[in-house]
Design an enzyme around this catalytic site. Structure first.
Site, PDB file in Angstrom:
ATOM      1  N   SER A 111      55.777  79.361  34.834  1.00  0.00           N
ATOM      2  CA  SER A 111      56.943  78.924  35.593  1.00  0.00           C
ATOM      3  C   SER A 111      57.531  77.696  34.918  1.00  0.00           C
ATOM      4  O   SER A 111      56.828  76.977  34.190  1.00  0.00           O
ATOM      5  CB  SER A 111      56.525  78.564  37.026  1.00  0.00           C
ATOM      6  N   TYR A 129      50.715  75.126  43.334  1.00  0.00           N
ATOM      7  CA  TYR A 129      51.486  76.092  42.550  1.00  0.00           C
ATOM      8  C   TYR A 129      51.797  75.523  41.177  1.00  0.00           C
ATOM      9  O   TYR A 129      51.575  76.174  40.154  1.00  0.00           O
ATOM     10  CB  TYR A 129      52.784  76.447  43.280  1.00  0.00           C
TER      11      TYR A 129
END
Length: 255
Positions: free
Chosen positions: A139, A152
């Site tokens: 990401s 995350y």
């Protein structure tokens, strides 16, 4: 990674980025197997996309991963691409244990242990092929933190370094390691993300990814233009500005 002629397993592809890429990879001339937890969604995908195979898998469950790997390899002995797509993203409040411990543990299980177990289940199959690929999914938040999603961010940073390390270990094998680094994309990864003005339209993202794979078959990090603000902040010397901008924008600005 060549753009066609592969047999590709994508666990976590019943919606969002995974499904969009599965559809395009199938249309490009690949055999595609979609994995997911919900049988109803898998049946719907199979009905809407003749030729796409489906397998039930829960990537939080080691036994489910092992069983799915056995099934996929038995049905597709020429499998040569694994895309570790499954992931979760939830906000956390680290001021009290009740605000983050359970969420953090579940996030690590899905986002980090899941890909590790998947690669472990398929590595011998992939190494036996003359040309194979592991595609991990990190990401933009692997490179700049969003305040509300600490675990995350951490799992995606770990996936980046895992990808870098595996690429070194597998350099003398037939297995290539490619890392997909999405920005915020208009999916249901987080509540409200589909409507966020900061999120990249899903079709636009998937089309740009396919273009990169087609134009740059030796690419190791698949980066659409919109993720580079986050990816290269430290290299440009404006990391502090990137972090400030990210955390004063919409909470979905770089999921």
């Amino acid at each position: 990674m060549r753009i066609s002629g592969n047999t590709i397993f994508i666990p976590g592809a019943t919606s969002g980025i995974g499904l969009a890429l599965a559809e395009r990879l199938h249309d490009a001339g690949n055999t595609v197997i979609v994995g997911g937890r919900r049988r109803a969604l898998l049946d719907e995908i199979a009905a809407q996309h003749p030729g796409i195979d489906t397998v039930r898998i829960d990537t939080t469950d080691a036994a489910s991963i092992a069983a799915a790997a056995t099934e996929v390899i038995a049905r597709h002995p020429d499998l040569n691409v694994l895309i570790t797509m499954a992931g979760v993203m939830r906000t956390e409040d680290w001021k009290t244990p009740a605000g983050f411990v359970e969420i953090a543990e579940a996030t690590v299980t899905t986002n980090l242990l899941g890909p590790i177990r998947l690669i472990g289940a398929f590595i011998e199959q992939l190494r036996a092929q003359p040309d194979s690929t592991i595609m991990t999914v990190s990401s933009g938040l692997a490179f700049a933190p969003l305040r509300v999603t600490p675990t995350y961010n951490a799992t995606k940073a770990a996936i980046h370094m895992l990808s870098e390390s595996l690429r070194l270990q597998l350099a003398d094998s037939t297995v290539r390691v490619v890392e997909l680094e999405p920005p915020s994309v208009a999916t249901d990864l987080m509540p409200g993300q589909q409507q966020s003005p900061f999120a990249m339209p899903l079709d636009e993202f998937a089309d740009e990814v396919m273009s990169i794979l087609s134009d740059e078959p030796e690419v190791t990090e698949v980066q659409v233009e919109r993720v580079k603000f986050l990816r290269y902040g430290e290299a440009r010397g404006d990391y502090a500005r990137v972090v400030e901008t990210l955390n004063h924008a919409d909470p979905h600005a770089a999921a």
